[in-house]
Design an enzyme around this catalytic site. Structure first.
Site, PDB file in Angstrom:
ATOM      1  CE1 TYR A 150      -3.669   2.593   0.905  1.00  0.00           C
ATOM      2  CE2 TYR A 150      -2.029   3.437   2.434  1.00  0.00           C
ATOM      3  CZ  TYR A 150      -3.219   3.590   1.753  1.00  0.00           C
ATOM      4  OH  TYR A 150      -3.957   4.747   1.915  1.00  0.00           O
ATOM      5  CE  LYS A 154      -3.218   5.418  -1.505  1.00  0.00           C
ATOM      6  NZ  LYS A 154      -4.243   6.018  -2.366  1.00  0.00           N
TER       7      LYS A 154
HETATM    8  N1  LIG Z   1      -9.149   6.337   5.458  1.00  0.00           N
HETATM    9  C1  LIG Z   1      -7.963   6.817   5.733  1.00  0.00           C
HETATM   10  O1  LIG Z   1      -7.583   7.003   6.902  1.00  0.00           O
HETATM   11  C2  LIG Z   1      -7.006   7.185   4.618  1.00  0.00           C
HETATM   12  C3  LIG Z   1      -5.744   7.690   4.966  1.00  0.00           C
HETATM   13  C4  LIG Z   1      -4.864   8.051   3.958  1.00  0.00           C
HETATM   14  C5  LIG Z   1      -5.246   7.902   2.636  1.00  0.00           C
HETATM   15  N2  LIG Z   1      -6.488   7.398   2.338  1.00  0.00           N
HETATM   16  C6  LIG Z   1      -6.834   7.281   0.937  1.00  0.00           C
HETATM   17  O2  LIG Z   1      -8.104   7.875   0.720  1.00  0.00           O
HETATM   18  C7  LIG Z   1      -8.763   7.215  -0.370  1.00  0.00           C
HETATM   19  C8  LIG Z   1     -10.145   6.766   0.053  1.00  0.00           C
HETATM   20  O3  LIG Z   1     -10.012   5.852   1.130  1.00  0.00           O
HETATM   21  P1  LIG Z   1     -11.250   5.411   2.052  1.00  0.00           P
HETATM   22  O4  LIG Z   1     -10.720   5.358   3.423  1.00  0.00           O
HETATM   23  O5  LIG Z   1     -12.445   6.254   1.743  1.00  0.00           O
HETATM   24  O6  LIG Z   1     -11.470   3.915   1.557  1.00  0.00           O
HETATM   25  P2  LIG Z   1     -12.754   2.962   1.675  1.00  0.00           P
HETATM   26  O7  LIG Z   1     -13.775   3.506   2.598  1.00  0.00           O
HETATM   27  O8  LIG Z   1     -12.207   1.589   1.914  1.00  0.00           O
HETATM   28  O9  LIG Z   1     -13.362   3.048   0.186  1.00  0.00           O
HETATM   29  C9  LIG Z   1     -12.613   2.584  -0.890  1.00  0.00           C
HETATM   30  C10 LIG Z   1     -13.356   2.893  -2.170  1.00  0.00           C
HETATM   31  O10 LIG Z   1     -12.577   2.359  -3.254  1.00  0.00           O
HETATM   32  C11 LIG Z   1     -13.423   1.536  -4.059  1.00  0.00           C
HETATM   33  N3  LIG Z   1     -12.691   0.415  -4.640  1.00  0.00           N
HETATM   34  C12 LIG Z   1     -11.947  -0.521  -4.000  1.00  0.00           C
HETATM   35  N4  LIG Z   1     -11.519  -1.451  -4.876  1.00  0.00           N
HETATM   36  C13 LIG Z   1     -12.002  -1.080  -6.096  1.00  0.00           C
HETATM   37  C14 LIG Z   1     -11.930  -1.645  -7.395  1.00  0.00           C
HETATM   38  N5  LIG Z   1     -11.287  -2.799  -7.640  1.00  0.00           N
HETATM   39  N6  LIG Z   1     -12.543  -1.000  -8.413  1.00  0.00           N
HETATM   40  C15 LIG Z   1     -13.240   0.149  -8.190  1.00  0.00           C
HETATM   41  N7  LIG Z   1     -13.343   0.731  -6.983  1.00  0.00           N
HETATM   42  C16 LIG Z   1     -12.739   0.102  -5.949  1.00  0.00           C
HETATM   43  C17 LIG Z   1     -14.510   1.046  -3.101  1.00  0.00           C
HETATM   44  O11 LIG Z   1     -15.708   0.753  -3.818  1.00  0.00           O
HETATM   45  P3  LIG Z   1     -16.275  -0.712  -4.152  1.00  0.00           P
HETATM   46  O12 LIG Z   1     -15.946  -1.608  -2.995  1.00  0.00           O
HETATM   47  O13 LIG Z   1     -17.727  -0.468  -4.386  1.00  0.00           O
HETATM   48  O14 LIG Z   1     -15.564  -1.104  -5.402  1.00  0.00           O
HETATM   49  C18 LIG Z   1     -14.737   2.263  -2.226  1.00  0.00           C
HETATM   50  O15 LIG Z   1     -15.652   3.138  -2.819  1.00  0.00           O
HETATM   51  C19 LIG Z   1      -7.834   6.067  -0.759  1.00  0.00           C
HETATM   52  O16 LIG Z   1      -7.025   6.466  -1.840  1.00  0.00           O
HETATM   53  C20 LIG Z   1      -6.983   5.850   0.471  1.00  0.00           C
HETATM   54  O17 LIG Z   1      -5.734   5.253   0.163  1.00  0.00           O
HETATM   55  C21 LIG Z   1      -7.362   7.034   3.288  1.00  0.00           C
END
Ligand SMILES: NC(=O)c1ccc[n+]([C@@H]2O[C@H](COP(=O)([O-])OP(=O)(O)OC[C@H]3O[C@@H](n4cnc5c(N)ncnc54)[C@H](OP(=O)(O)O)[C@@H]3O)[C@@H](O)[C@H]2O)c1
Length: 244
Positions: A150, A154
């Protein structure tokens, strides 16, 4: 960027930060092409939000599906590469072949934003004002032990974003290429771990405020502090992130 009347593609729009971004963009007058695998969830969001949200189901790990998606999106004004997954693996302990997990994580987190960004830059270059936004993480600066793939995706995405920005600045300066260094947010990705998390709504609001102010790199939430620590002492920042 003003969002009213803009067509914005948002990946990972079915849940978490992406869903909050989609809702707030529709609220600001944009039409959102909402990309994710979960078609039912996207349909439910469309039923709730009205014609401002158009579901575009796609598995971003699938190269053929990505090509079809690029054709379906048409003339967009913005692309937000937000979809990602995080698989925690200890390769010293793992008892199975890690190839499939590594392939999926690299495809969604890294290959998909590269392919979508590269294919859509010429489309965006034809618009008067346009955006490519790539969502990275503080873990792009230095990795944590529990999820090295991961973190590598990034870090790679961070570097690609800068390179693509150089190209846009030279050839189509009306296209902003933006990195969002995302902080810890309360979503499915972080269930059961991390402290001091902010809500997806707050994270989305910080992103959109940064975009409205034409920021090229948006440091969300506590990553602002980490940015300062990293500047003063990269070694200290690496130690803080390692055990996160
Ligand atoms: N949450 C944190 O603390 C955090 C921290 C740093 C960075 N980020 C970044 O922020 C962004 C959003 O994260 P989040 O926390 O909102 O994640 P999340 O709640 O796990 O949601 C992930 C999203 O990505 C989609 N996804 C996953 N696999 C996919 C695939 N094969 N094809 C199409 N869509 C796919 C999922 O939709 P489906 O399952 O419907 O496909 C879902 O809508 C990411 O880039 C993550 O790395 C998050």
């Amino acid at each position: 960027m003003r969002f009213e009347g803009k067509r914005m593609a948002v990946t990972g729009a079915s849940r978490g930060i992406g869903a909050a971004l989609a809702r707030q963009l529709v609220g600001a007058g944009a039409t959102v092409l909402a990309v994710a695998r979960d078609a039912e969830r996207l349909q439910a969001m469309a039923a709730d939000l009205g014609p401002g949200l158009i579901p575009v189901p796609c598995d971003l790990a699938d190269a053929q599906a990505r090509r079809a998606l690029i054709a379906k999106l048409g003339p967009v004004d913005g692309l937000i590469n937000n979809a990602a997954l995080q698989i925690e693996s200890d390769y010293a302990q793992v008892g199975h072949d890690p190839a499939a997990d590594i392939g999926r994580e690299v495809a969604v987190n890294f290959e998909a934003p590269l392919h979508l960004g590269a294919a859509l830059l010429p489309v965006l270059a034809a618009r008067p004002e346009a955006l490519i936004v790539n969502v990275t993480s503080a873990l792009a600066l230095a990795p944590k032990r529990s999820a090295p793939v991961y973190c590598a995706t990034k870090a790679g995405l961070r570097n690609f974003t800068t390179g693509l920005r150089y190209q846009a600045e030279r050839s189509c300066p009306q296209v902003q290429v933006v990195e969002v260094v995302m902080t810890l947010v309360e979503t499915g990705m972080t269930t059961g771990r991390g402290r001091g998390k902010i809500s997806p709504n707050r994270a989305a609001a910080e992103v959109l405020n940064g975009l409205r102010r034409d920021k090229r790199r948006i440091w969300a939430g506590k990553t602002q502090t980490l940015r300062v620590i990293y500047r003063l002492s990269p070694g200290l920042a690496a130690r803080i992130l390692r055990d996160g």
